[in-house]
Design a protein around this motif. Structure first.
Motif, PDB file in Angstrom:
ATOM      1  N   HIS A  79       0.782  -0.813  -0.233  1.00 21.78           N
ATOM      2  CA  HIS A  79       0.495  -0.148   0.047  1.00 21.78           C
ATOM      3  C   HIS A  79       0.860   1.101  -0.174  1.00 21.78           C
ATOM      4  O   HIS A  79       2.213   1.448   0.508  1.00 21.78           O
ATOM      5  CB  HIS A  79      -0.871   0.184   1.440  1.00 21.78           C
ATOM      6  CG  HIS A  79      -1.982  -0.954   1.238  1.00 21.78           C
ATOM      7  ND1 HIS A  79      -2.916  -0.904   0.548  1.00 21.78           N
ATOM      8  CD2 HIS A  79      -2.710  -2.078   0.832  1.00 21.78           C
ATOM      9  CE1 HIS A  79      -3.892  -1.393   0.200  1.00 21.78           C
ATOM     10  NE2 HIS A  79      -3.782  -2.655   0.753  1.00 21.78           N
ATOM     11  N   ALA A  80       0.399   2.489  -0.833  1.00 21.37           N
ATOM     12  CA  ALA A  80       0.908   3.922  -0.756  1.00 21.37           C
ATOM     13  C   ALA A  80       1.077   4.431   0.433  1.00 21.37           C
ATOM     14  O   ALA A  80       2.649   4.784   0.355  1.00 21.37           O
ATOM     15  CB  ALA A  80       0.115   4.264  -1.783  1.00 21.37           C
ATOM     16  N   SER A  81       0.933   4.116   1.805  1.00 16.48           N
ATOM     17  CA  SER A  81       1.110   5.102   3.243  1.00 16.48           C
ATOM     18  C   SER A  81       1.766   3.840   3.762  1.00 16.48           C
ATOM     19  O   SER A  81       2.674   4.147   4.384  1.00 16.48           O
ATOM     20  CB  SER A  81      -0.377   4.787   3.633  1.00 16.48           C
ATOM     21  OG  SER A  81      -0.924   3.981   4.079  1.00 16.48           O
ATOM     22  N   VAL A  82       2.839   2.743   3.689  1.00 18.18           N
ATOM     23  CA  VAL A  82       3.130   2.519   4.706  1.00 18.18           C
ATOM     24  C   VAL A  82       5.334   3.222   4.504  1.00 18.18           C
ATOM     25  O   VAL A  82       4.972   4.114   3.644  1.00 18.18           O
ATOM     26  CB  VAL A  82       3.744   0.836   3.048  1.00 18.18           C
ATOM     27  CG1 VAL A  82       3.352  -0.080   3.297  1.00 18.18           C
ATOM     28  CG2 VAL A  82       4.703   0.779   1.873  1.00 18.18           C
ATOM     29  N   ASN A  83       5.498   2.147   5.215  1.00 19.54           N
ATOM     30  CA  ASN A  83       6.365   3.051   5.500  1.00 19.54           C
ATOM     31  C   ASN A  83       8.217   2.359   5.429  1.00 19.54           C
ATOM     32  O   ASN A  83       8.354   1.693   6.653  1.00 19.54           O
ATOM     33  CB  ASN A  83       7.180   4.175   6.926  1.00 19.54           C
ATOM     34  CG  ASN A  83       8.202   4.751   7.228  1.00 19.54           C
ATOM     35  OD1 ASN A  83       8.873   4.674   6.551  1.00 19.54           O
ATOM     36  ND2 ASN A  83       8.007   5.653   7.882  1.00 19.54           N
ATOM     37  N   ILE A  84       8.488   2.415   4.405  1.00 16.41           N
ATOM     38  CA  ILE A  84       9.764   1.087   4.089  1.00 16.41           C
ATOM     39  C   ILE A  84      11.042   1.964   4.562  1.00 16.41           C
ATOM     40  O   ILE A  84      11.535   3.030   3.789  1.00 16.41           O
ATOM     41  CB  ILE A  84       9.890   0.666   2.902  1.00 16.41           C
ATOM     42  CG1 ILE A  84       8.887  -0.589   2.493  1.00 16.41           C
ATOM     43  CG2 ILE A  84      11.159  -0.167   3.378  1.00 16.41           C
ATOM     44  CD1 ILE A  84       8.246  -0.566   1.243  1.00 16.41           C
ATOM     45  N   TRP A  85      12.178   1.716   5.548  1.00 13.11           N
ATOM     46  CA  TRP A  85      13.411   2.326   5.352  1.00 13.11           C
ATOM     47  C   TRP A  85      14.450   2.250   4.550  1.00 13.11           C
ATOM     48  O   TRP A  85      14.763   3.609   3.913  1.00 13.11           O
ATOM     49  CB  TRP A  85      13.806   2.009   6.788  1.00 13.11           C
ATOM     50  CG  TRP A  85      15.020   2.979   7.956  1.00 13.11           C
ATOM     51  CD1 TRP A  85      14.997   4.025   8.242  1.00 13.11           C
ATOM     52  CD2 TRP A  85      16.260   3.106   7.691  1.00 13.11           C
ATOM     53  NE1 TRP A  85      16.116   4.295   8.815  1.00 13.11           N
ATOM     54  CE2 TRP A  85      17.526   3.482   7.914  1.00 13.11           C
ATOM     55  CE3 TRP A  85      17.475   1.852   6.942  1.00 13.11           C
ATOM     56  CZ2 TRP A  85      18.672   4.118   8.316  1.00 13.11           C
ATOM     57  CZ3 TRP A  85      18.665   1.986   5.965  1.00 13.11           C
ATOM     58  CH2 TRP A  85      19.311   2.601   8.164  1.00 13.11           C
ATOM     59  N   LEU A  86      15.070   1.180   4.368  1.00 12.01           N
ATOM     60  CA  LEU A  86      15.270   1.024   2.903  1.00 12.01           C
ATOM     61  C   LEU A  86      15.415  -0.318   2.199  1.00 12.01           C
ATOM     62  O   LEU A  86      15.534  -1.361   1.776  1.00 12.01           O
ATOM     63  CB  LEU A  86      16.916   0.779   3.124  1.00 12.01           C
ATOM     64  CG  LEU A  86      18.148   1.104   2.460  1.00 12.01           C
ATOM     65  CD1 LEU A  86      18.518   2.198   1.753  1.00 12.01           C
ATOM     66  CD2 LEU A  86      19.089   0.737   3.266  1.00 12.01           C
ATOM     67  N   PRO A  87      14.696  -0.197   1.067  1.00 15.22           N
ATOM     68  CA  PRO A  87      13.834  -1.132   0.257  1.00 15.22           C
ATOM     69  C   PRO A  87      15.567  -2.273  -0.349  1.00 15.22           C
ATOM     70  O   PRO A  87      14.858  -3.059  -0.530  1.00 15.22           O
ATOM     71  CB  PRO A  87      14.212  -0.211  -1.574  1.00 15.22           C
ATOM     72  CG  PRO A  87      13.468   0.519  -1.111  1.00 15.22           C
ATOM     73  CD  PRO A  87      14.521   1.294   0.308  1.00 15.22           C
ATOM     74  N   ALA A 100       1.969   0.651   7.355  1.00 14.68           N
ATOM     75  CA  ALA A 100       2.812  -0.915   8.245  1.00 14.68           C
ATOM     76  C   ALA A 100       4.160   0.629   7.896  1.00 14.68           C
ATOM     77  O   ALA A 100       4.470   0.500   7.024  1.00 14.68           O
ATOM     78  CB  ALA A 100       2.510  -1.679   7.029  1.00 14.68           C
ATOM     79  N   ILE A 101       4.692  -0.202   8.923  1.00 11.66           N
ATOM     80  CA  ILE A 101       6.303   0.378   9.332  1.00 11.66           C
ATOM     81  C   ILE A 101       7.225  -0.999   9.434  1.00 11.66           C
ATOM     82  O   ILE A 101       7.241  -1.858   9.502  1.00 11.66           O
ATOM     83  CB  ILE A 101       6.701   1.126  10.860  1.00 11.66           C
ATOM     84  CG1 ILE A 101       5.500   1.759  10.696  1.00 11.66           C
ATOM     85  CG2 ILE A 101       8.407   0.714  10.614  1.00 11.66           C
ATOM     86  CD1 ILE A 101       5.629   2.711  12.288  1.00 11.66           C
ATOM     87  N   ILE A 102       8.060  -0.647   8.022  1.00  8.88           N
ATOM     88  CA  ILE A 102       9.123  -1.765   7.892  1.00  8.88           C
ATOM     89  C   ILE A 102      10.421  -1.132   8.345  1.00  8.88           C
ATOM     90  O   ILE A 102      10.582  -0.319   7.786  1.00  8.88           O
ATOM     91  CB  ILE A 102       9.254  -2.485   6.528  1.00  8.88           C
ATOM     92  CG1 ILE A 102       7.717  -2.674   6.030  1.00  8.88           C
ATOM     93  CG2 ILE A 102       9.926  -3.681   6.105  1.00  8.88           C
ATOM     94  CD1 ILE A 102       7.145  -3.999   6.687  1.00  8.88           C
ATOM     95  N   TYR A 103      10.280  -1.831   9.276  1.00  3.43           N
ATOM     96  CA  TYR A 103      12.028  -0.566  10.072  1.00  3.43           C
ATOM     97  C   TYR A 103      12.784  -1.207   9.483  1.00  3.43           C
ATOM     98  O   TYR A 103      13.555  -1.946  10.574  1.00  3.43           O
ATOM     99  CB  TYR A 103      11.598  -0.400  11.097  1.00  3.43           C
ATOM    100  CG  TYR A 103      12.741   0.723  11.785  1.00  3.43           C
ATOM    101  CD1 TYR A 103      13.187   2.098  10.943  1.00  3.43           C
ATOM    102  CD2 TYR A 103      13.600   0.260  12.661  1.00  3.43           C
ATOM    103  CE1 TYR A 103      13.496   3.438  11.181  1.00  3.43           C
ATOM    104  CE2 TYR A 103      14.457   1.434  13.336  1.00  3.43           C
ATOM    105  CZ  TYR A 103      14.196   2.665  12.731  1.00  3.43           C
ATOM    106  OH  TYR A 103      15.502   3.740  12.894  1.00  3.43           O
ATOM    107  N   ASN A 104      13.635  -1.853   7.904  1.00  8.44           N
ATOM    108  CA  ASN A 104      14.594  -2.725   8.170  1.00  8.44           C
ATOM    109  C   ASN A 104      15.819  -2.013   7.458  1.00  8.44           C
ATOM    110  O   ASN A 104      16.719  -1.930   6.538  1.00  8.44           O
ATOM    111  CB  ASN A 104      14.044  -3.250   6.758  1.00  8.44           C
ATOM    112  CG  ASN A 104      13.768  -2.364   5.175  1.00  8.44           C
ATOM    113  OD1 ASN A 104      13.668  -0.971   5.628  1.00  8.44           O
ATOM    114  ND2 ASN A 104      14.094  -2.826   3.953  1.00  8.44           N
ATOM    115  N   GLN A 105      16.416  -1.964   9.377  1.00  7.92           N
ATOM    116  CA  GLN A 105      18.132  -0.886   8.557  1.00  7.92           C
ATOM    117  C   GLN A 105      18.683  -2.459   8.777  1.00  7.92           C
ATOM    118  O   GLN A 105      19.663  -2.682   7.989  1.00  7.92           O
ATOM    119  CB  GLN A 105      18.376  -0.706   9.569  1.00  7.92           C
ATOM    120  CG  GLN A 105      17.971   0.992  10.409  1.00  7.92           C
ATOM    121  CD  GLN A 105      18.318   1.306  11.681  1.00  7.92           C
ATOM    122  OE1 GLN A 105      18.358   0.528  12.850  1.00  7.92           O
ATOM    123  NE2 GLN A 105      18.119   2.755  11.605  1.00  7.92           N
ATOM    124  N   GLY A 106      18.105  -3.292   9.647  1.00  9.33           N
ATOM    125  CA  GLY A 106      18.455  -4.582   9.088  1.00  9.33           C
ATOM    126  C   GLY A 106      17.534  -5.176   7.595  1.00  9.33           C
ATOM    127  O   GLY A 106      16.482  -4.654   7.285  1.00  9.33           O
TER     128      GLY A 106
END
Length: 187
Positions: free
Chosen positions: A63-71, A86-92
């Motif tokens: 969805h457009a409103s997701v927050n992805i740290w780094l694809p 949704a928050i995808i806080y993917n530093q790792g």
């Protein structure tokens, strides 16, 4: 980066300049090219994520409103749904398996800090969601957690340990609640 060298606890960077510039470019691109798009444009958003290094399987819906740290730190297998907010806080690294759903405002976090280190060193710990998992609304999956195939984290649950297959977890901290029923037609 080493916190002792970068002084990140007192305002220095935790990531390289190249990483920080890439994230600025990423966030700006998502804002301009995807954030405003209507729900049916999942293919366009998947294309944009791939353009920034994400590995995206077939028929994924982000969805457009997701927050992805780094694809570049994200892998979605086939038929994945990432719900609104949704928050995808993917530093790792974060990997999400086939037919898995991450519901609205859920939070996946793949990093933490060494609380015993006086410099509060950042630690990257990958998150791995198996096939046919469900992270329900506003739930949190913590650093280093692996959700086994078919496991479920109930709404607003907080998961800090690996799960057993086909088991439903709830609460904070999440604990096993009951086995998930496998009906005919499910893998």
């Amino acid at each position: 980066m080493d916190a002792r060298e970068s002084a990140s606890r007192t305002g220095g960077p935790s990531f390289t300049l190249g990483n920080r510039l890439m994230r600025v470019f990423w966030r700006t691109s998502w804002l301009v090219l995807a954030r405003w798009t209507p729900p049916p444009l999942h293919a366009w958003r998947a294309f944009l994520l791939r353009s920034f290094g994400a590995v995206i399987g077939e028929n994924c819906r982000v969805h457009a409103s997701v927050n992805i740290w780094l694809p570049a730190n994200l892998t979605l297998k086939d038929n994945v749904l990432i719900g609104p907010g949704a928050i995808i806080y993917n530093q790792g690294y974060i990997t999400i398996g086939n037919d898995t759903v991450v519901s609205q405002r859920a939070h996946l976090c793949a990093s933490t800090h060494d609380v015993n280190d006086p410099e509060f060193q950042l630690i990257l710990r990958p998150v791995d969601l198996g096939n046919r998992c469900w992270v329900a609304a506003e739930a949190f999956v913590g650093p280093g957690v692996a959700m086994s195939d078919g496991s479920v984290l109930a709404a607003r649950g907080a998961l800090f340990e690996d799960t057993d297959p086909w088991t439903i977890y709830r609460g904070n901290p999440a604990a096993p609640f009951k086995r998930r029923e496998r009906r005919a037609g499910g893998a």
